[in-house]
Design a protein around this motif. Structure first.
Motif, short mmCIF file in Angstrom:
data_model
loop_
_atom_site.label_atom_id
_atom_site.label_comp_id
_atom_site.label_asym_id
_atom_site.label_seq_id
_atom_site.Cartn_x
_atom_site.Cartn_y
_atom_site.Cartn_z
N ALA A 50 1.02 -1.36 0.01
CA ALA A 50 0.12 0.01 -0.23
C ALA A 50 0.94 1.39 0.53
N ARG A 51 1.61 1.03 0.78
CA ARG A 51 2.76 2.12 0.85
C ARG A 51 3.52 2.99 -0.79
N THR A 52 4.01 1.87 -1.15
CA THR A 52 4.70 1.48 -2.25
C THR A 52 4.03 2.61 -3.71
N PHE A 53 2.48 1.91 -3.13
CA PHE A 53 1.62 2.00 -4.24
C PHE A 53 0.79 3.84 -4.30
N LEU A 54 0.92 4.31 -2.90
CA LEU A 54 0.07 5.96 -2.17
C LEU A 54 1.64 6.46 -3.11
N GLU A 55 2.98 5.96 -2.34
CA GLU A 55 3.99 6.40 -3.25
C GLU A 55 4.13 6.83 -4.20
N LYS A 56 4.16 6.10 -4.95
CA LYS A 56 4.13 6.19 -6.83
C LYS A 56 3.38 7.21 -7.20
N TYR A 57 1.99 7.29 -6.56
CA TYR A 57 0.45 7.39 -6.37
C TYR A 57 0.77 9.78 -6.46
N PHE A 58 1.26 9.57 -5.24
CA PHE A 58 1.77 10.62 -5.05
C PHE A 58 2.87 11.81 -5.58
N LYS A 59 3.96 10.82 -5.84
CA LYS A 59 5.18 11.16 -6.45
C LYS A 59 4.55 11.70 -7.84
N HIS A 60 3.82 10.99 -8.79
CA HIS A 60 3.44 11.90 -9.40
C HIS A 60 2.70 13.21 -10.27
N TYR A 61 1.63 13.16 -8.84
CA TYR A 61 1.43 14.54 -8.92
C TYR A 61 2.99 15.97 -7.97
N MET A 62 3.73 15.20 -8.53
CA MET A 62 5.16 16.64 -8.32
C MET A 62 5.64 16.66 -9.61
N GLU A 70 -3.27 20.58 -10.28
CA GLU A 70 -2.81 19.38 -9.44
C GLU A 70 -2.12 18.72 -9.65
N ARG A 71 -1.03 19.88 -9.45
CA ARG A 71 0.80 19.33 -9.09
C ARG A 71 0.63 19.87 -7.97
N LEU A 72 1.04 18.51 -7.17
CA LEU A 72 1.66 18.97 -5.20
C LEU A 72 3.00 19.59 -5.28
N LYS A 73 3.72 19.82 -4.43
CA LYS A 73 4.92 20.41 -3.88
C LYS A 73 5.71 19.39 -2.79
N ASP A 74 4.27 18.45 -1.86
CA ASP A 74 5.10 17.82 -1.38
C ASP A 74 4.16 16.97 -1.23
N PHE A 75 3.57 15.73 -0.19
CA PHE A 75 2.80 15.31 0.45
C PHE A 75 3.62 14.01 1.90
N PRO A 100 -0.43 21.76 -1.72
CA PRO A 100 -0.53 21.55 -3.62
C PRO A 100 -0.05 22.48 -4.02
N SER A 101 0.77 23.54 -4.87
CA SER A 101 1.81 23.57 -5.88
C SER A 101 0.84 24.85 -5.71
N ILE A 102 -1.30 25.37 -5.47
CA ILE A 102 -1.82 26.46 -6.12
C ILE A 102 -2.09 26.31 -4.82
N SER A 103 -2.46 27.59 -4.03
CA SER A 103 -3.53 27.35 -3.21
C SER A 103 -5.49 27.06 -3.70
N ASN A 104 -5.87 27.43 -4.50
CA ASN A 104 -7.30 27.01 -5.11
C ASN A 104 -6.63 25.89 -5.30
#
Length: 135
Positions: A50-62, A70-75, A100-104
């Protein structure tokens, strides 16, 4: 009378074209959902899967290729609770925080608490990981 029918017909065709163009424009703006997959070999604990899967998911959005809304600065993955395990997959809940990269950003919708430092804390999901597919 014929002239009125002719004009109404032209107006009807024009309005139909406008509606068609609007529908076509909306269909092109649909967001593509990223669905990562991972390969699991050997005897790996469900929480690690689960952790490996989620890390891959969130890293994609960075990545810079992701639209800014849709972009993330961090998670941060705060907690994973395995609810059910079977040979076919796992069901689990995750509590996570995102910056997130932007507030909205799209990430600000849904559950969780928005903090003044740009983080959205304590968001949660119930997920199923079956045969490499997020359900």
């Amino acid at each position: 009378m014929r002239r009125k029918i002719f004009l109404l017909s032209i107006i009807g065709v024009f309005l139909s074209l406008l509606v068609f163009a609007a529908c076509d424009k909306n269909s092109n703006t649909e967001k593509k959902v990223y669905k990562p997959s991972i390969t699991v070999e050997g005897n790996v604990k469900s929480e690690e899967i689960a952790r490996t899967f989620l890390e891959k998911y969130f890293k994609h959005y960075m990545e810079n290729t992701v639209p800014i809304e849709e972009r993330l600065k961090d998670f941060r993955i705060d907690r994973i609770d395995i609810k059910e395990e079977s040979p076919n997959g796992i069901y689990f809940t995750v509590s996570f925080s995102v910056k997130p990269s932007i507030s909205n950003s799209d990430w600000m919708a849904g559950n969780g608490v928005i903090k003044e430092n740009g983080w959205k804390r304590n968001s949660g999901l119930l997920l199923s990981k079956k045969k490499g597919i997020l359900i």
